[in-house]
Design an enzyme around this catalytic site. Structure first.
Site, PDB file in Angstrom:
ATOM      1  N   TYR A  51      35.667  40.330  18.447  1.00 43.24           N
ATOM      2  CA  TYR A  51      37.024  40.712  18.827  1.00 43.24           C
ATOM      3  C   TYR A  51      37.149  42.215  18.795  1.00 43.24           C
ATOM      4  O   TYR A  51      36.731  42.859  17.830  1.00 43.24           O
ATOM      5  CB  TYR A  51      38.065  40.098  17.883  1.00 43.24           C
ATOM      6  CG  TYR A  51      38.969  39.149  18.621  1.00 43.24           C
ATOM      7  CD1 TYR A  51      39.911  39.654  19.527  1.00 43.24           C
ATOM      8  CD2 TYR A  51      38.866  37.778  18.485  1.00 43.24           C
ATOM      9  CE1 TYR A  51      40.724  38.798  20.256  1.00 43.24           C
ATOM     10  CE2 TYR A  51      39.667  36.920  19.210  1.00 43.24           C
ATOM     11  CZ  TYR A  51      40.601  37.436  20.095  1.00 43.24           C
ATOM     12  OH  TYR A  51      41.379  36.593  20.821  1.00 43.24           O
ATOM     13  N   GLU A  53      40.182  44.194  20.262  1.00 43.02           N
ATOM     14  CA  GLU A  53      41.425  44.652  20.901  1.00 43.02           C
ATOM     15  C   GLU A  53      41.559  46.160  20.749  1.00 43.02           C
ATOM     16  O   GLU A  53      41.262  46.714  19.697  1.00 43.02           O
ATOM     17  CB  GLU A  53      42.633  43.951  20.269  1.00 43.02           C
ATOM     18  CG  GLU A  53      42.788  42.531  20.765  1.00 43.02           C
ATOM     19  CD  GLU A  53      43.998  41.830  20.157  1.00 43.02           C
ATOM     20  OE1 GLU A  53      44.725  42.453  19.355  1.00 43.02           O
ATOM     21  OE2 GLU A  53      44.201  40.650  20.486  1.00 43.02           O
ATOM     22  N   ASP A 197      42.485  47.675  46.962  1.00 42.28           N
ATOM     23  CA  ASP A 197      41.815  46.562  46.280  1.00 42.28           C
ATOM     24  C   ASP A 197      40.527  46.298  47.044  1.00 42.28           C
ATOM     25  O   ASP A 197      40.527  45.665  48.099  1.00 42.28           O
ATOM     26  CB  ASP A 197      42.739  45.343  46.278  1.00 42.28           C
ATOM     27  CG  ASP A 197      42.078  44.104  45.683  1.00 42.28           C
ATOM     28  OD1 ASP A 197      40.873  44.159  45.363  1.00 42.28           O
ATOM     29  OD2 ASP A 197      42.778  43.081  45.545  1.00 42.28           O
ATOM     30  N   THR A 223      36.900  43.394  41.976  1.00 38.80           N
ATOM     31  CA  THR A 223      36.148  42.411  41.213  1.00 38.80           C
ATOM     32  C   THR A 223      34.727  42.953  41.091  1.00 38.80           C
ATOM     33  O   THR A 223      34.305  43.806  41.870  1.00 38.80           O
ATOM     34  CB  THR A 223      36.084  41.053  41.929  1.00 38.80           C
ATOM     35  OG1 THR A 223      35.566  41.253  43.247  1.00 38.80           O
ATOM     36  CG2 THR A 223      37.453  40.395  42.027  1.00 38.80           C
ATOM     37  N   LYS A 226      31.544  40.059  43.534  1.00 41.20           N
ATOM     38  CA  LYS A 226      31.371  39.776  44.962  1.00 41.20           C
ATOM     39  C   LYS A 226      30.204  40.624  45.492  1.00 41.20           C
ATOM     40  O   LYS A 226      29.097  40.471  44.988  1.00 41.20           O
ATOM     41  CB  LYS A 226      32.699  39.979  45.678  1.00 41.20           C
ATOM     42  CG  LYS A 226      33.748  38.969  45.167  1.00 41.20           C
ATOM     43  CD  LYS A 226      35.105  39.111  45.797  1.00 41.20           C
ATOM     44  CE  LYS A 226      36.066  38.108  45.155  1.00 41.20           C
ATOM     45  NZ  LYS A 226      37.444  38.290  45.620  1.00 41.20           N
ATOM     46  N   ARG A 232      31.424  37.741  36.723  1.00 42.92           N
ATOM     47  CA  ARG A 232      32.841  37.571  37.049  1.00 42.92           C
ATOM     48  C   ARG A 232      33.650  38.538  36.206  1.00 42.92           C
ATOM     49  O   ARG A 232      33.489  38.599  34.988  1.00 42.92           O
ATOM     50  CB  ARG A 232      33.303  36.150  36.769  1.00 42.92           C
ATOM     51  CG  ARG A 232      32.526  35.096  37.506  1.00 42.92           C
ATOM     52  CD  ARG A 232      33.312  33.823  37.642  1.00 42.92           C
ATOM     53  NE  ARG A 232      34.138  33.889  38.814  1.00 42.92           N
ATOM     54  CZ  ARG A 232      33.703  33.621  40.048  1.00 42.92           C
ATOM     55  NH1 ARG A 232      32.459  33.270  40.266  1.00 42.92           N
ATOM     56  NH2 ARG A 232      34.529  33.715  41.072  1.00 42.92           N
TER      57      ARG A 232
HETATM   58  C1  LIG Z   1      38.657  37.935  45.125  1.00 43.15           C
HETATM   59  C2  LIG Z   1      39.771  38.882  45.232  1.00 43.15           C
HETATM   60  C3  LIG Z   1      40.690  39.063  44.190  1.00 43.15           C
HETATM   61  C4  LIG Z   1      40.775  38.173  42.978  1.00 43.15           C
HETATM   62  O1  LIG Z   1      39.703  38.001  42.210  1.00 43.15           O
HETATM   63  P1  LIG Z   1      39.579  36.803  41.174  1.00 43.15           P
HETATM   64  O2  LIG Z   1      38.492  37.279  40.312  1.00 43.15           O
HETATM   65  O3  LIG Z   1      39.281  35.590  41.969  1.00 43.15           O
HETATM   66  O4  LIG Z   1      40.884  36.687  40.444  1.00 43.15           O
HETATM   67  C5  LIG Z   1      41.657  40.039  44.330  1.00 43.15           C
HETATM   68  N1  LIG Z   1      41.735  40.778  45.444  1.00 43.15           N
HETATM   69  C6  LIG Z   1      40.893  40.612  46.472  1.00 43.15           C
HETATM   70  C7  LIG Z   1      41.032  41.470  47.673  1.00 43.15           C
HETATM   71  C8  LIG Z   1      39.894  39.653  46.406  1.00 43.15           C
HETATM   72  O5  LIG Z   1      39.081  39.490  47.463  1.00 43.15           O
END
Ligand SMILES: *Cc1c(COP(=O)(O)O)cnc(C)c1O
Length: 448
Positions: A51, A53, A197, A223, A226, A232
């Site tokens: 932990y 925080e 994003d 993220t 990807k 993740r």
């Molecule tokens: C995949 C994605 C997210 C969210 O990601 P998670 O890990 O699934 O919550 C947010 N914004 C965009 C543009 C994404 O492609």
């Protein structure tokens, strides 16, 4: 995984079966990838027990010596790799990262602008069923009905009319480049924060095959799982100083970096997932290697080769092609409007994994939309190149057009497995295969 086998043979077997599915099929979901064993080892380490925080040097628990080192190293690597001033590596995933940025930049009910979900935006960019659409006022922009492209004049017009507090530049199923500079100009004209994003394209940006949102934008979320090919999780990157001095922050002495950090913790999260932060650090190190640039370049080349073959097969792609790692097949010209779910299921029979997706201005329901979204990040990690894309494009064209033909799909499955086996993935899992032949209770679960 001998201990897992002893403790829980059912979960063990499901993991092996899922691994076999990944190893013997073709993964074309554009948000997926195959992480290295090094990344998985960090995730599966005793760091999960701790932990911590707070932030490095300012924790609420003892015993933080090594955790602080790990978090500081993850931050340093992200800053260097992306050229960011400030980085927060604690967000649990992409959606919570966006939630934290909203929490930092807006009060409840304030207005922001994002791309419509059906046109290629994300759930967290203002969908009615998501916190972003429920807790905030949304002004969406859409792509051009004819070309399928983002029209920056239209974005500017809506921004001038709606005066949003935040404008999001992003994509989830948009197959073209984002012009971050043009978005920034609009943001500056209307005094809005610019949130880029880059969840889908972070790996392409790091690899130098997509323009970077730095140094223009205020905040970047991504993220890590990807195209970046990490565990993740997510990162929030930002300027340190606040470019705008608006109402909301009057009286607050916090700069932009502090606003974001306090939105993540204690605003929305408790203890950070240290094992995931360590895995993010490992993935960032891998992404900084010269080979990663070659990977990103090949992802885009493969996407182009696949798109070309699909179009040669007579399929209609949204925007008639791709500039990035993904593409969307528009099923409507084949007379398969609203049949995305059935085509997706048919491709599962052939061992080709894709995801059904809305096309811009889709009249069909989101559960059975008119599009199929595909991408090349996972297959490229596996080592496939243009030749394989051509073959896969041919199969895909055939399978989509004849999705009712189970015989054809089953025959295709054999060829798919053969191709996949030429590019071995996680080969060590083979030797561990099901030594106890334990009966899974899964059929009872499925009956429910
Ligand atoms: C995949 C994605 C997210 C969210 O990601 P998670 O890990 O699934 O919550 C947010 N914004 C965009 C543009 C994404 O492609």
């Amino acid at each position: 995984m001998r201990d897992l086998l002893e403790t829980d043979p059912w979960i063990y077997n499901q993991i092996l079966d899922e691994t076999t599915r990944q190893r013997t099929g073709l993964e074309l979901v554009p948000s997926e990838n195959y992480v290295s064993k090094a990344v998985m080892q960090a995730m599966g380490s005793p760091l999960t027990n701790k932990y911590s925080e707070g932030y490095p040097g300012k924790r609420y628990y003892g015993g933080q010596e090594y955790v602080d080192n790990i978090e500081l190293l993850a931050i340093k690597r992200a800053r260097e790799l992306f050229g960011a001033e400030h980085v927060n590596v604690q967000p649990y995933s992409g959606s919570p990262a966006n939630h934290a940025v909203f929490f930092a930049l807006m009060t409840l009910g304030e207005k922001f602008m994002g791309m419509d979900l059906g046109c290629g935006g994300h759930l967290t960019h203002g969908s009615k069923v998501n916190f972003s659409g429920k807790h905030y006022d949304v002004a969406s922009y859409r792509v051009d009905r004819e070309t399928g492209l983002i029209d920056m004049d239209e974005v500017r017009k809506i921004a001038l009319r709606e005066r949003p507090k935040v404008i999001i530049s992003s994509l989830t199923s948009y197959p073209r480049r984002l012009d971050f500079q043009a978005f920034q100009e609009v943001c500056e004209e209307v005094d809005a924060y610019h949130l880029a994003d880059i969840s889908h394209i972070a790996g392409l940006i790091v690899g130098g095959v997509h323009e970077s949102p730095f140094p223009y934008v205020d905040v970047v979320t991504t993220t890590t799982h990807k195209t970046l090919r990490g565990p993740r999780g997510a990162l929030i990157m930002s300027r340190t100083e606040n470019r705008l001095h608006d109402e909301h922050f009057r009286g607050s002495k916090k700069n932009l970096a502090q606003l974001i950090d306090s939105a993540v913790f204690p605003g929305l999260q408790g203890g950070p997932h240290v094992h995931m932060i360590a895995a993010k650090a490992v993935a960032l190190r891998e992404a900084a290697r010269p080979e990663f640039k070659g990977y990103a370049r090949q992802v885009v080349r493969n996407a182009r080769a696949l798109a070309d073959e699909l179009m040669a097969q007579g399929l209609k792609l949204v925007t008639d092609g791709t500039d990035n790692h993904l593409m969307v097949i528009d099923l409507r010209p084949l007379g398969y409007g609203g049949k995305g779910k059935y085509v997706q299921n048919a491709l599962d029979v052939a061992g080709i994994t894709v995801n059904k997706n809305a096309v811009p201005y889709d009249d069909a329901s989101p559960f059975n939309p008119s599009g199929i979204r595909l991408g090349t990040p996972a297959l490229t990690t596996q080592g496939m190149k243009e030749n394989e894309m051509e073959k896969i494009g041919e199969w895909l064209g055939n399978a989509v057009k004849n999705y009712h033909d189970v015989g054809l799909l089953k025959k295709m499955r054999q060829e798919v497995t053969k191709l996949a086996s030429e590019f071995p993935l996680y080969p060590e899992y083979e030797v561990l295969r099901d030594p106890y032949q334990v009966q899974n209770p899964i059929h009872e679960l499925v009956k429910r």
